[in-house]
Scaffold this active site. Structure first.
Site, PDB file in Angstrom:
ATOM      1  CE  LYS A 123     -21.677  61.624   8.800  1.00  0.00           C
ATOM      2  NZ  LYS A 123     -22.010  62.655   7.805  1.00  0.00           N
ATOM      3  CG  ASP A 154     -25.411  62.826   8.783  1.00  0.00           C
ATOM      4  OD1 ASP A 154     -25.013  63.193   7.668  1.00  0.00           O
ATOM      5  OD2 ASP A 154     -25.992  61.729   8.945  1.00  0.00           O
TER       6      ASP A 154
HETATM    7  P1  NDP Z   1     -32.489  65.220   8.612  1.00  0.00           P
HETATM    8  O1  NDP Z   1     -32.464  64.456   9.881  1.00  0.00           O
HETATM    9  O2  NDP Z   1     -32.707  66.681   8.663  1.00  0.00           O
HETATM   10  O3  NDP Z   1     -33.598  64.608   7.628  1.00  0.00           O
HETATM   11  C1  NDP Z   1     -33.525  63.288   7.199  1.00  0.00           C
HETATM   12  C2  NDP Z   1     -34.721  63.004   6.312  1.00  0.00           C
HETATM   13  O4  NDP Z   1     -34.561  61.724   5.724  1.00  0.00           O
HETATM   14  C3  NDP Z   1     -36.025  62.940   7.097  1.00  0.00           C
HETATM   15  O5  NDP Z   1     -37.089  63.326   6.287  1.00  0.00           O
HETATM   16  C4  NDP Z   1     -36.098  61.454   7.453  1.00  0.00           C
HETATM   17  O6  NDP Z   1     -37.408  60.988   7.714  1.00  0.00           O
HETATM   18  C5  NDP Z   1     -35.551  60.819   6.196  1.00  0.00           C
HETATM   19  N1  NDP Z   1     -34.952  59.529   6.553  1.00  0.00           N
HETATM   20  C6  NDP Z   1     -33.960  59.290   7.451  1.00  0.00           C
HETATM   21  N2  NDP Z   1     -33.693  57.984   7.553  1.00  0.00           N
HETATM   22  C7  NDP Z   1     -34.538  57.383   6.696  1.00  0.00           C
HETATM   23  C8  NDP Z   1     -34.761  56.036   6.342  1.00  0.00           C
HETATM   24  N3  NDP Z   1     -34.052  55.017   6.911  1.00  0.00           N
HETATM   25  N4  NDP Z   1     -35.699  55.787   5.384  1.00  0.00           N
HETATM   26  C9  NDP Z   1     -36.398  56.794   4.810  1.00  0.00           C
HETATM   27  N5  NDP Z   1     -36.234  58.100   5.125  1.00  0.00           N
HETATM   28  C10 NDP Z   1     -35.322  58.377   6.058  1.00  0.00           C
HETATM   29  O7  NDP Z   1     -31.124  64.856   7.871  1.00  0.00           O
HETATM   30  P2  NDP Z   1     -30.373  65.638   6.702  1.00  0.00           P
HETATM   31  O8  NDP Z   1     -31.373  66.264   5.804  1.00  0.00           O
HETATM   32  O9  NDP Z   1     -29.323  66.450   7.316  1.00  0.00           O
HETATM   33  O10 NDP Z   1     -29.640  64.435   5.959  1.00  0.00           O
HETATM   34  C11 NDP Z   1     -30.225  63.719   4.858  1.00  0.00           C
HETATM   35  C12 NDP Z   1     -29.126  63.013   4.084  1.00  0.00           C
HETATM   36  O11 NDP Z   1     -28.178  63.993   3.598  1.00  0.00           O
HETATM   37  C13 NDP Z   1     -28.295  62.014   4.881  1.00  0.00           C
HETATM   38  O12 NDP Z   1     -27.902  60.964   4.027  1.00  0.00           O
HETATM   39  C14 NDP Z   1     -27.067  62.812   5.279  1.00  0.00           C
HETATM   40  O13 NDP Z   1     -25.962  61.996   5.552  1.00  0.00           O
HETATM   41  C15 NDP Z   1     -26.862  63.635   4.018  1.00  0.00           C
HETATM   42  N6  NDP Z   1     -26.055  64.847   4.177  1.00  0.00           N
HETATM   43  C16 NDP Z   1     -26.411  65.817   5.067  1.00  0.00           C
HETATM   44  C17 NDP Z   1     -25.644  66.951   5.185  1.00  0.00           C
HETATM   45  C18 NDP Z   1     -26.040  68.084   6.056  1.00  0.00           C
HETATM   46  O14 NDP Z   1     -25.389  69.147   5.984  1.00  0.00           O
HETATM   47  N7  NDP Z   1     -27.066  67.974   6.858  1.00  0.00           N
HETATM   48  C19 NDP Z   1     -24.395  67.109   4.415  1.00  0.00           C
HETATM   49  C20 NDP Z   1     -24.153  66.069   3.440  1.00  0.00           C
HETATM   50  C21 NDP Z   1     -24.957  64.968   3.370  1.00  0.00           C
HETATM   51  P3  NDP Z   1     -37.840  60.595   9.221  1.00  0.00           P
HETATM   52  O15 NDP Z   1     -38.128  61.898   9.898  1.00  0.00           O
HETATM   53  O16 NDP Z   1     -39.049  59.734   9.042  1.00  0.00           O
HETATM   54  O17 NDP Z   1     -36.695  59.851   9.841  1.00  0.00           O
END
Ligand code: NDP
Length: 448
Positions: free
Chosen positions: A129, A169
């Site tokens: 990671k 991510d």
């Molecule tokens: P994105 O950046 O596309 O979206 C993240 C979302 O989560 C946004 O809506 C963001 O809001 C919100 N968010 C992020 N940090 C926080 C926080 N501290 N508190 C509240 N909301 C938060 O990321 P992904 O959708 O790709 O990832 C989301 C989760 O899924 C993560 O945990 C990631 O590790 C996991 N994941 C992702 C994969 C992938 O293929 N993308 C694969 C496996 C797991 P804001 O815009 O306000 O920051």
């Protein structure tokens, strides 16, 4: 739950001493060690081979300076990370997180989880990671490009298609992967599958964008079916509004559910008619705006400040898809009180240990992240296969393989839980099944 096995207590003590100040990493290790108690009783050979002592220590950790120039001509400096955690079953594989909260403890927890997740996919991928404390929010395309180029100017010497293959991510989507891939190609003079999540015109796989959210719903559907339930007619709450949340919303809706809420780090929207996904895609993927803008075009919907309030909305199924530790004990208790019967994790480690206790003690069907969200990395594995073979599969082919993989992941978790006398505890099942494959490989390869 406290550890009882003396050997595992000793391992955890060492981890705590070596990694003081990294609570997320210690949390992730503790959860896995607790699940491994019945395994160490049955497999003294793995203890003898020092597998667990080695597993909790990353093979390599790289920390570097990322200098870049902003639109005002001012030098900015961020910190870059890549943790190459475990290569027992394949090249290091795992995403790059760009978020101001990133520090070594977050990257280590994610890398550690990634080992077991990748093992569960059945594909040959080790765990890794990376990321940076850079915040892409509010930056121009030019600034994001200069950051990504600088980041890759150091990272390129540590990665490669047979060594370490990063992906997206939080904060790293198609735009960032494109800039990083361009810089890697320029520095190495090599067009290879060194990153996954690439654009479709330069080696990306169809269905990779959708894979984590779709895969989450495929896994959840298996878990529901095994317990005589389904998505049909159910009310679903999904946190986040990024890549995972958007495609989980799409698939849950296709499977007959009504998704009524989404969020970002500022607050959440509630739409009792069901979320209008086309509007959310336009806001988040095209305009890069905040989720609260949804209510300007959907006056029947409401927006509430503060993201944790989303768990007070009554639902049948909760899919946390934002970030780590977003559901604490109080939120978990609210979910139970309001009749929620399943929690399945799109985000990595979104539930605190106390929240998990609440799920397990109340008979909630609980799909743990390392199994439920493994569809993203599984499809990245499929992208690597297509890149190596210099061909590309159709959306339907990739989606069919993804469905098969998610079914087999559920089966592995279910069977491992049963074999170790923990029927229905898919968290223990995921940890045990993911661990055993890596452990056998580590034992066979000797003390390295
Ligand atoms: P994105 O950046 O596309 O979206 C993240 C979302 O989560 C946004 O809506 C963001 O809001 C919100 N968010 C992020 N940090 C926080 C926080 N501290 N508190 C509240 N909301 C938060 O990321 P992904 O959708 O790709 O990832 C989301 C989760 O899924 C993560 O945990 C990631 O590790 C996991 N994941 C992702 C994969 C992938 O293929 N993308 C694969 C496996 C797991 P804001 O815009 O306000 O920051």
């Amino acid at each position: 739950m406290a550890l009882k096995n003396d050997y595992l207590i000793g391992v955890l003590e060492t981890v705590k001493k070596r990694n003081a100040g990294e609570p997320e990493f210690i949390q992730a290790v503790s959860e896995v060690l607790e699940s491994l108690e019945p395994v160490v009783e049955r497999r003294p050979d793995l203890v003898e081979a020092g597998v667990i002592d080695r597993l909790v220590e990353p093979e390599r950790q790289i920390i570097f300076r990322v200098p870049w120039v902003d639109d005002n001509g001012k030098t900015q400096v961020n910190r870059g990370f890549r943790v190459q955690y475990n290569s027992a079953i394949g090249p290091y594989k795992g995403g790059l997180r760009l978020h101001p909260s990133v520090y070594i403890g977050i990257i280590k927890f994610l890398g550690f989880e990634q080992i077991f997740k990748n093992s569960l996919t059945t594909l040959p991928m080790g765990g890794g990671k990376g990321g940076s404390d850079f915040d892409p929010k509010g930056k121009s395309d030019g600034e994001v490009m200069r950051f990504c180029q600088s980041f890759m100017t150091e990272l390129y010497r540590h990665i490669g298609p047979d060594c370490d293959v990063p992906a997206g991510d939080i904060g790293t989507g198609a735009r960032e992967i494109g800039y990083m891939f361009g810089q890697y190609k320029r520095l190495q003079n090599e067009f290879s599958g060194v990153l996954t999540g690439k654009g479709l015109t330069f080696g990306g796989s169809l269905a990779r964008t959708e894979a984590t959210g779709f895969g989450l719903c495929y896994f959840t559907n298996e878990m529901l079916k095994a317990n005589g339930k389904s998505f049909e007619g159910k009310t679903v709450v999904i946190s986040g509004s990024g890549n995972v949340a958007i495609y989980a919303t799409q698939k849950a809706t296709e499977l007959g559910a009504k998704v009524v809420a989404l969020s970002d780090s500022n607050g959440y929207i509630y739409d009792e008619n069901g979320i209008d996904l086309a509007a959310v895609k336009q806001l988040k993927e095209v305009e890069r705006k905040r989720i609260k803008e949804y209510v300007t075009t959907h006056p029947n919907a409401t927006y509430t400040e503060g993201c944790s309030g989303i768990w007070s909305i009554p639902c049948d199924i909760a899919l946390p898809c934002a970030t780590q530790n977003e559901i604490n004990k109080a939120s978990a208790e609210l979910l139970v009180k309001n009749g929620c019967f399943a929690v399945s994790e799109g985000a990595n480690m979104p539930s605190t240990p106390e929240a998990i206790e609440v799920y397990l003690s109340n008979g909630i069907l609980y799909g743990p992240a390392k199994a439920a969200n493994a569809g993203g990395v599984a499809t990245s594995g499929l992208e690597m296969s297509q890149n190596s073979a210099r061909l590309s599969w159709t959306f339907e082919e990739v989606d069919a393989k993804l469905q098969d993989i998610m079914k087999s992941i559920f089966k592995s978790c279910d069977e491992a839980a049963k074999e170790y006398g923990l029927e229905g505890n898919y968290m223990a099942g995921a940890n045990i099944a993911g661990f055993l494959k890596v452990a056998e490989a580590m034992k066979a390869q000797g003390c390295v």
